[in-house]
Scaffold this active site. Sequence first.
Site, short mmCIF file in Angstrom:
data_model
loop_
_atom_site.label_atom_id
_atom_site.label_comp_id
_atom_site.label_asym_id
_atom_site.label_seq_id
_atom_site.Cartn_x
_atom_site.Cartn_y
_atom_site.Cartn_z
N GLY A 178 -11.30 8.61 0.12
CA GLY A 178 -11.30 10.03 -0.24
C GLY A 178 -12.11 10.38 -1.47
O GLY A 178 -12.17 11.54 -1.87
N LYS B 24 -5.93 -0.67 13.23
CA LYS B 24 -6.58 -0.78 11.92
C LYS B 24 -5.50 -1.04 10.88
O LYS B 24 -4.61 -0.21 10.67
CB LYS B 24 -7.35 0.48 11.55
CG LYS B 24 -8.08 0.29 10.22
CD LYS B 24 -8.78 1.53 9.73
CE LYS B 24 -8.18 1.94 8.42
NZ LYS B 24 -9.01 2.77 7.59
N ASN C 190 -13.63 9.60 7.11
CA ASN C 190 -12.78 10.75 7.39
C ASN C 190 -13.11 11.92 6.46
O ASN C 190 -13.59 12.98 6.87
CB ASN C 190 -11.32 10.33 7.25
CG ASN C 190 -10.34 11.41 7.65
OD1 ASN C 190 -9.15 11.16 7.69
ND2 ASN C 190 -10.77 12.61 7.96
N THR C 191 -12.89 11.70 5.15
CA THR C 191 -12.97 12.81 4.22
C THR C 191 -14.35 13.46 4.17
O THR C 191 -14.46 14.70 4.06
CB THR C 191 -12.56 12.34 2.80
OG1 THR C 191 -11.34 11.62 2.90
CG2 THR C 191 -12.39 13.50 1.86
N ALA D 286 -14.27 3.89 4.20
CA ALA D 286 -13.76 4.64 3.04
C ALA D 286 -14.79 4.82 1.93
O ALA D 286 -15.51 3.88 1.57
CB ALA D 286 -12.51 3.99 2.44
N GLY D 287 -14.81 6.03 1.39
CA GLY D 287 -15.61 6.32 0.21
C GLY D 287 -16.98 6.92 0.47
O GLY D 287 -17.68 7.28 -0.46
C1 DXP Z 1 -9.09 7.55 8.07
C2 DXP Z 1 -8.83 6.29 7.43
O1 DXP Z 1 -8.54 5.32 8.07
C3 DXP Z 1 -8.94 6.22 5.97
O2 DXP Z 1 -7.93 5.38 5.49
C4 DXP Z 1 -10.26 5.68 5.67
O3 DXP Z 1 -10.18 4.68 4.78
C5 DXP Z 1 -11.28 6.72 5.43
O4 DXP Z 1 -11.63 6.95 4.09
P1 DXP Z 1 -12.49 8.23 3.69
O5 DXP Z 1 -11.59 9.40 3.89
O6 DXP Z 1 -12.89 8.02 2.27
O7 DXP Z 1 -13.66 8.27 4.62
#
Ligand code: DXP
Length: 264
Positions: free
Chosen positions: A167, A106, A215-216, A193-194
């Site tokens: 995040g 990635k 992730n977050t 993300a987001g």
């Molecule tokens: C885990 C990863 O690859 C992050 O760079 C991704 O962009 C996730 O973003 P969030 O934490 O907002 O879900």
Amino acid sequence: MSSSSSTDSLVIAGRTYRSRLLVGTGKYKDMDETARAIDASGAEIVTIAVRRTNIGQNNDEPNILDVLPPERYTILPNTAGCYDVDTAVRTCRLARELLDGHNLVKLEVLGDEKTLFPDVMATLKAAEILVKDDFQVMVYTNDDPIVARELEALGCVAVMPLAAPIGSGLGIRNPLNIRTIVENAKVPILVDAGVGTASDAAVAMELGCDGVLMNTAIAAAKNPVLMASAMRKAIEAGREAFLAGRMPAKRFASASSPIEGLFF
Ligand SMILES: CC(=O)[C@@H](O)[C@H](O)COP(=O)(O)O
């Protein structure tokens, strides 16, 4: 399509996955929580920040692959923390060495620390170099359909537009752009993300995305294992709703029972 969607798979770089939820490994309390949450998510692809997480760079520290074995998960090394082309390319090459020739990566090349938005010019350059170097590149980008088209043309195996800043948990800020990216694409489009909560993930899938990487939203939930399970269901529900085909939205009411043939 059956209601179980048993034949509805995600295919990335020729490999088939049942789960359309991809997860990161950062921000957890410890490795045990990481492993339990990822197990509950049902994810088969797990992304790891090579510059931050030990996958063999340091034999004196716990290796995350001990709890996320590559025999079970497709490991997706990522270039989080890279702000220029050279560092991102070097990071991918290091990952390939550490993971015995594994070439699915990635790519993210970030523009600045405040927004963590992608540096699009650098991302395009790095993607070109990596594709020529036989990497299979899944690429984090902004929600611009033109950039997404360019990245696909360069040979990226999946394009991953952000929903909102990494995040932030703000959810999908620009659903119309995401829909346009999906409609134009021949490679899988995954929101990356987001995402903040389960409904955000469902919306991404209802827009026709092939999957969501997050992730977050899981790691920073009060109960990450329970949130991981919620995300798993949201992704499945959103996908089924997309396949089912949404009813047309109307401005005014239309009675749910027929108005012709009323008894009185
Ligand atoms: C885990 C990863 O690859 C992050 O760079 C991704 O962009 C996730 O973003 P969030 O934490 O907002 O879900």
